[in-house]
Design a protein around this motif. Sequence first.
Motif, mmCIF file in Angstrom:
data_model
loop_
_atom_site.group_PDB
_atom_site.id
_atom_site.type_symbol
_atom_site.label_atom_id
_atom_site.label_comp_id
_atom_site.label_asym_id
_atom_site.label_seq_id
_atom_site.Cartn_x
_atom_site.Cartn_y
_atom_site.Cartn_z
ATOM 1 N N GLU A 1 0.769 -1.258 -0.020
ATOM 2 C CA GLU A 1 -0.090 -0.251 -0.122
ATOM 3 C C GLU A 1 1.009 1.115 -0.194
ATOM 4 O OE1 GLU A 1 -3.608 2.100 2.753
ATOM 5 O OE2 GLU A 1 -2.693 -0.062 3.247
ATOM 6 N N GLN B 1 0.860 3.987 -2.866
ATOM 7 C CA GLN B 1 0.939 5.618 -2.637
ATOM 8 C C GLN B 1 2.104 6.235 -3.040
ATOM 9 O OE1 GLN B 1 -0.037 5.888 1.699
ATOM 10 N NE2 GLN B 1 -2.060 5.052 1.310
ATOM 11 N N VAL C 1 1.815 6.612 -6.726
ATOM 12 C CA VAL C 1 1.136 7.506 -6.975
ATOM 13 C C VAL C 1 1.705 8.968 -6.849
ATOM 14 C CG1 VAL C 1 -1.032 8.566 -6.529
ATOM 15 C CG2 VAL C 1 -0.999 6.164 -6.835
ATOM 16 N N GLU C 2 2.339 8.972 -5.863
ATOM 17 C CA GLU C 2 2.984 10.602 -5.555
ATOM 18 C C GLU C 2 4.208 10.784 -6.360
ATOM 19 O OE1 GLU C 2 1.778 12.853 -3.684
ATOM 20 O OE2 GLU C 2 0.329 11.681 -2.706
#
Length: 199
Positions: free
Chosen positions: A125, A129, A132-133
């Motif tokens: 996870e 994330q 994505v960042e």
Amino acid sequence: MADEAENAGHGDDAHGGLEAGLEVAIGTDHGATDAAGMPQLDIGTFDNQVFWLVLTLVAIYFVLAKVALPRISAVIAERQGTLTNDLATAEDLKRQATEAEESYNTALANARAEASKIAQETREEIQAQLQVEIDKADAQIAAQTAEGEARIAEIEAGAVATAEEVARDVAAEIVRALGPGNDVDTAAVASAVANRVRG
């Protein structure tokens, strides 16, 4: 008086005879006792002694068989039962302890597997994330880079235009300085400067 004396004489004779008789009886008994010895060793009483001995032994046997031995057997059986129950209880407790240890080890293994799974999911996870960042940052950087490149291209274009204008002006002034009174061909100067700047 004579009668009294005679009666006294007869009394003494009777008393003397009684004493003599007692002494003879006592002497006879002592003699019989001395002759027989211990009563237990008298052969004449062996039958009676054997009978009472057998009767006593039989009575002792029945007392032991009917009273003492059953009680002793009951106590031994009770102790054996208690020992058997204690051993069974110990085995049961040992089995329960083994089962509890196995359950603990199973629960511990499950907890470790669950913790490892949770850690892996958390890492995935966080990685998602983070990706994505990173993608967002890359997009922002690309947009800012494109914007910067556009501005640089605009600045370069402006600089080239300014340089051409300055070069035309300088070239015109140089031509005027070299040939006073000559008319400056602005179009020719502009064309020459443009060719020179653009290579």
